[in-house]
Motif scaffolding. Structure first.
Motif, PDB file in Angstrom:
ATOM      1  N   ALA A  89       0.835  -1.204   0.000  1.00 55.33           N
ATOM      2  CA  ALA A  89       0.000   0.000   0.000  1.00 55.33           C
ATOM      3  C   ALA A  89       0.871   1.255   0.000  1.00 55.33           C
ATOM      4  O   ALA A  89       1.550   1.551   0.980  1.00 55.33           O
ATOM      5  CB  ALA A  89      -0.923  -0.004   1.217  1.00 55.33           C
ATOM      6  N   CYS A  90       0.871   1.976  -1.126  1.00 60.03           N
ATOM      7  CA  CYS A  90       1.680   3.191  -1.274  1.00 60.03           C
ATOM      8  C   CYS A  90       0.954   4.164  -2.202  1.00 60.03           C
ATOM      9  O   CYS A  90       0.364   3.754  -3.208  1.00 60.03           O
ATOM     10  CB  CYS A  90       3.049   2.868  -1.870  1.00 60.03           C
ATOM     11  N   GLN A  91       1.026   5.448  -1.873  1.00 60.93           N
ATOM     12  CA  GLN A  91       0.532   6.464  -2.796  1.00 60.93           C
ATOM     13  C   GLN A  91       1.567   6.767  -3.876  1.00 60.93           C
ATOM     14  O   GLN A  91       1.233   6.996  -5.033  1.00 60.93           O
ATOM     15  CB  GLN A  91       0.189   7.741  -2.020  1.00 60.93           C
ATOM     16  N   ASN A  92       2.838   6.737  -3.481  1.00 57.32           N
ATOM     17  CA  ASN A  92       3.934   6.979  -4.408  1.00 57.32           C
ATOM     18  C   ASN A  92       5.081   6.043  -4.025  1.00 57.32           C
ATOM     19  O   ASN A  92       5.687   6.209  -2.967  1.00 57.32           O
ATOM     20  CB  ASN A  92       4.391   8.440  -4.345  1.00 57.32           C
ATOM     21  N   TYR A  93       5.349   5.067  -4.880  1.00 59.40           N
ATOM     22  CA  TYR A  93       6.347   4.053  -4.544  1.00 59.40           C
ATOM     23  C   TYR A  93       7.764   4.627  -4.497  1.00 59.40           C
ATOM     24  O   TYR A  93       8.667   3.990  -3.953  1.00 59.40           O
ATOM     25  CB  TYR A  93       6.286   2.902  -5.549  1.00 59.40           C
TER      26      TYR A  93
END
Length: 329
Positions: A89-93
């Motif tokens: 779960a990441c908005q921006n890896y």
């Protein structure tokens, strides 16, 4: 005459165990047949592999699909792919701060920087050392032992030794102070700590790969080098036209072993820096250890999921390597 009698007695004594079990082998041969008899010898080894290798993998898979901090399997509720979703779960890896498990992504980012740098330096040092020790130099056997000696040391001993050298009142700062330089806390600086983590692991393990490359160099026919010498080929031309092509199979093996060893690095860095400063030198194996055992509450499911993702990446890498090496044959 006496020595011959003693040899006969010793030979008869050594044969007694074989004669004692001979009836058992005859009975087994009659019961299972000659063609199936090899499976009887393989069964103990297969059982040990099943109990200590395959069974833990299946248990680890089950842990990754369950939750809570309970250790016993019957007390762990099934959560499906929730642990994997939590890790991913990441908005921006590219920004670990936006991830639900930022330490996982920081450890992964450190690993992606650590492995290429460490493997490149490891192979370069091992190859140069092997070439130097393959030449006609004085005390060649002594120097081979010196370069291989760090491999025999415990990783904890290696890390503690270098921690003592690199501390503020250590040997390195003492030498620098003798020449007028200021003392520096090497392991408190994130960039220097990462550098020393690579340096120490290369120092500790390059001797192992040096031995493999040295064996590969000694298998190259000397006639090839003699022909190149007669043609007045330069040392550099001999290296990349003769040594490297003939050493490619060995270099491939060393590369694969070095990558796997680098990905699994834990002991030296954990003792040397503890993953710090901050999380600058934390690698994925340390994250798995701390998530599953060192922090409270212990999240066995998350640690199991991270370890399986790491194992899957190594499996894919190995399969690609096997495909490439098979294609070259």
């Amino acid at each position: 005459m006496a020595s011959g009698t003693i040899s006969t007695i010793l030979g008869s004594a050594a044969a007694l165990p074989a004669r004692a079990v001979e009836p058992v082998w005859k009975w087994l041969q009659k019961r299972v047949g000659v063609k199936r008899l090899p499976w009887v010898f393989l069964t103990p080894n297969m059982l040990s592999v099943l109990c200590f290798s395959l069974l833990p993998v299946f248990i680890n898979i089950y842990y990754s699909l369950t939750g809570s901090d309970n250790l016993y399997l019957q007390d762990r509720p099934y959560v499906g792919s929730e642990n994997y979703a939590t890790l991913l779960a990441c908005q921006n890896y590219l920004d670990p701060a936006t991830c639900s498990r930022d330490l996982f992504w920081r450890a992964l980012g450190n690993l992606l920087m650590f492995v290429p740098l460490q493997v490149i330096f490891m192979m370069a040092v091992a190859l140069l050392t092997a070439i130097a020790l393959n030449g006609k130099i004085r005390a060649r056997g002594f120097f081979r032992g010196v370069f291989f000696f760090p491999v025999m040391l415990s990783p904890v001993v290696v890390a503690l030794t270098w921690q003592w050298i690199l501390q503020r009142n250590g040997i390195l700062n003492g030498i620098l102070g003798f020449f007028g330089f200021e003392r520096y806390t090497w392991l408190a600086d994130s960039h220097w700590a990462f550098f020393w983590a690579i340096f120490v692991t290369v120092w500790a393990h390059s001797g192992f790969f040096m031995i493999i490359l040295l064996a590969g160099l000694q298998s190259i026919p000397r006639d090839v080098y003699e022909a190149a010498k007669m043609d007045r080929a330069s040392p550099w031309r001999v290296f990349y036209r003769i040594t490297v092509p003939l050493l490619k199979p060995v270099l491939l093996v060393v590369f694969i072993l070095a990558v796997i060893r680098s990905v699994q690095t834990f002991d030296e860095i954990y003792v040397l820096t503890g993953g710090g400063p901050g999380s600058a030198t934390m690698l994925l194996v340390q994250y798995i250890y701390e998530t599953g055992f060192a922090t409270q509450p212990r999240n066995y499911g998350l640690a199991a999921a991270a370890s399986l993702m790491l194992g899957a990446a190594l499996l894919v890498f190995t399969l690609v390597q096997m495909k490439l090496s098979g294609g070259k044959k």
